[in-house]
Design an enzyme around this catalytic site. Structure first.
Site, PDB file in Angstrom:
ATOM      1  N   GLU A   1       0.848  -1.189   0.000  1.00  0.00           N
ATOM      2  CA  GLU A   1       0.000   0.000   0.000  1.00  0.00           C
ATOM      3  C   GLU A   1       0.887   1.244   0.000  1.00  0.00           C
ATOM      4  OE1 GLU A   1      -3.929   1.524   2.475  1.00  0.00           O
ATOM      5  OE2 GLU A   1      -2.315   0.531   3.585  1.00  0.00           O
TER       6      GLU A   1
ATOM      7  N   LYS B   1     -10.279   0.147  -2.000  1.00  0.00           N
ATOM      8  CA  LYS B   1     -10.310  -0.240  -0.591  1.00  0.00           C
ATOM      9  C   LYS B   1     -11.661   0.080   0.055  1.00  0.00           C
ATOM     10  CE  LYS B   1      -7.596   0.479   3.663  1.00  0.00           C
ATOM     11  NZ  LYS B   1      -6.454   1.233   4.238  1.00  0.00           N
TER      12      LYS B   1
ATOM     13  N   CYS C   1      -4.851  -3.624   3.521  1.00  0.00           N
ATOM     14  CA  CYS C   1      -4.567  -3.159   4.874  1.00  0.00           C
ATOM     15  C   CYS C   1      -5.699  -3.393   5.875  1.00  0.00           C
ATOM     16  CB  CYS C   1      -4.144  -1.688   4.820  1.00  0.00           C
ATOM     17  SG  CYS C   1      -3.157  -1.146   6.247  1.00  0.00           S
TER      18      CYS C   1
END
Length: 273
Positions: free
Chosen positions: A46, A119, A159
């Site tokens: 990321e 995301k 993440c």
């Protein structure tokens, strides 16, 4: 096309800096290193392209869909090395002028983009002077995303998604998920406490491999990230790991290992809810 018995994958760990061009150059070098080690699929972390002094700095370099220097660099690297390449995340255009989509893009060995994942889960954390709130500069995505690679189905995530097992259950609903991708920039605080535990849990409960590419060190903007990029097998064993600093983690996805775990402990077939 038959499924290969083994397929080599690599997770790249960076300590991303402030300058976009420097970061792209370093990522290109690390991709080449992974390819020299035989990696057929490479995952970047990321924010591999930039971690600014302020969260809002990412808005200044956001790219339109299918257009921009970061996307071209990824496509060129995938085609140049003949590999599957997943560009951790980069800031992509969204309707809000003050925010971006934090997007992970997958390219095939011809340099063609085959998947985009925005995301979904946005991180926030507050303890003492340590404070994060991604929703201030990121617009959340809404759609779980997978793509087909030569060794099987690949699930994309980023993440903070790691903390939400229902996302992976949805991607693994048909019992054919071979690999979960996890590009991340876990903080040192949360990474030390939960990173390895969560990665191994997602591998165990979905009986698939997990490839995690992390930021790992002290950044120019003062932030410290946990690192520990790794490959985890379907039994939850760590195949390879890099604790800190820039580098490459390489390991093999083994079709026989996947089949063995699922045959010995058929938990995916035992699901009720």
């Amino acid at each position: 096309m038959s499924t290969p018995q083994t397929f080599r994958v690599a997770a790249i760990q960076t300590v991303t800096r402030l300058d976009l061009q420097d970061n792209l150059a370093r990522a290109t070098e690390l991709i080449a290193d992974a390819a020299r080690q035989g990696a057929q699929l490479v995952l970047l972390p990321e924010y591999f392209c930039m971690m600014g002094r302020q969260d809002a700095d990412k808005v200044a370099i956001r790219e339109a869909d299918d257009d921009g220097p970061i996307q071209r660099a990824l496509a060129d690297a995938a085609h140049g090395h003949g590999i599957w390449l997943v560009g951790g995340t980069l800031p992509m255009w969204c309707p809000d002028d003050q925010r971006v989509h934090n997007s992970s893009l997958a390219f095939d060995p011809q340099g063609k983009r085959v998947a985009r994942y925005d995301k979904i889960h946005l991180f926030s954390f507050a303890r003492g002077e340590e404070f994060y709130d991604e929703s201030r500069t990121i617009l959340a995505g809404a759609t779980p995303t997978t793509f087909d690679a030569p060794f099987g189905k690949v699930g994309m995530s980023v993440c903070y998604d790691l903390r939400f097992p229902e996302l992976y259950r949805r991607m693994a609903a048909d019992g054919d998920l071979a690999l979960i991708l996890m590009p991340a920039a876990f903080t040192y605080t949360t990474g030390k406490a939960h990173w390895e535990i969560l990665l191994r849990a997602r591998a165990i409960e979905n009986q698939c491999y997990v490839l995690a590419a992390a930021q790992g060190g002290k950044h120019e903007n003062g932030r410290r990230t946990w690192g520990h990029s790794m490959l985890v097998d379907p039994w939850g064993d760590i195949v390879a790991v890099l604790p800190e600093g820039e580098g490459v983690v390489v390991g093999d996805i083994d079709a026989a290992r996947l089949a063995e775990v699922r045959q010995n402990l058929p938990a995916l077939r035992h699901r009720v809810l």
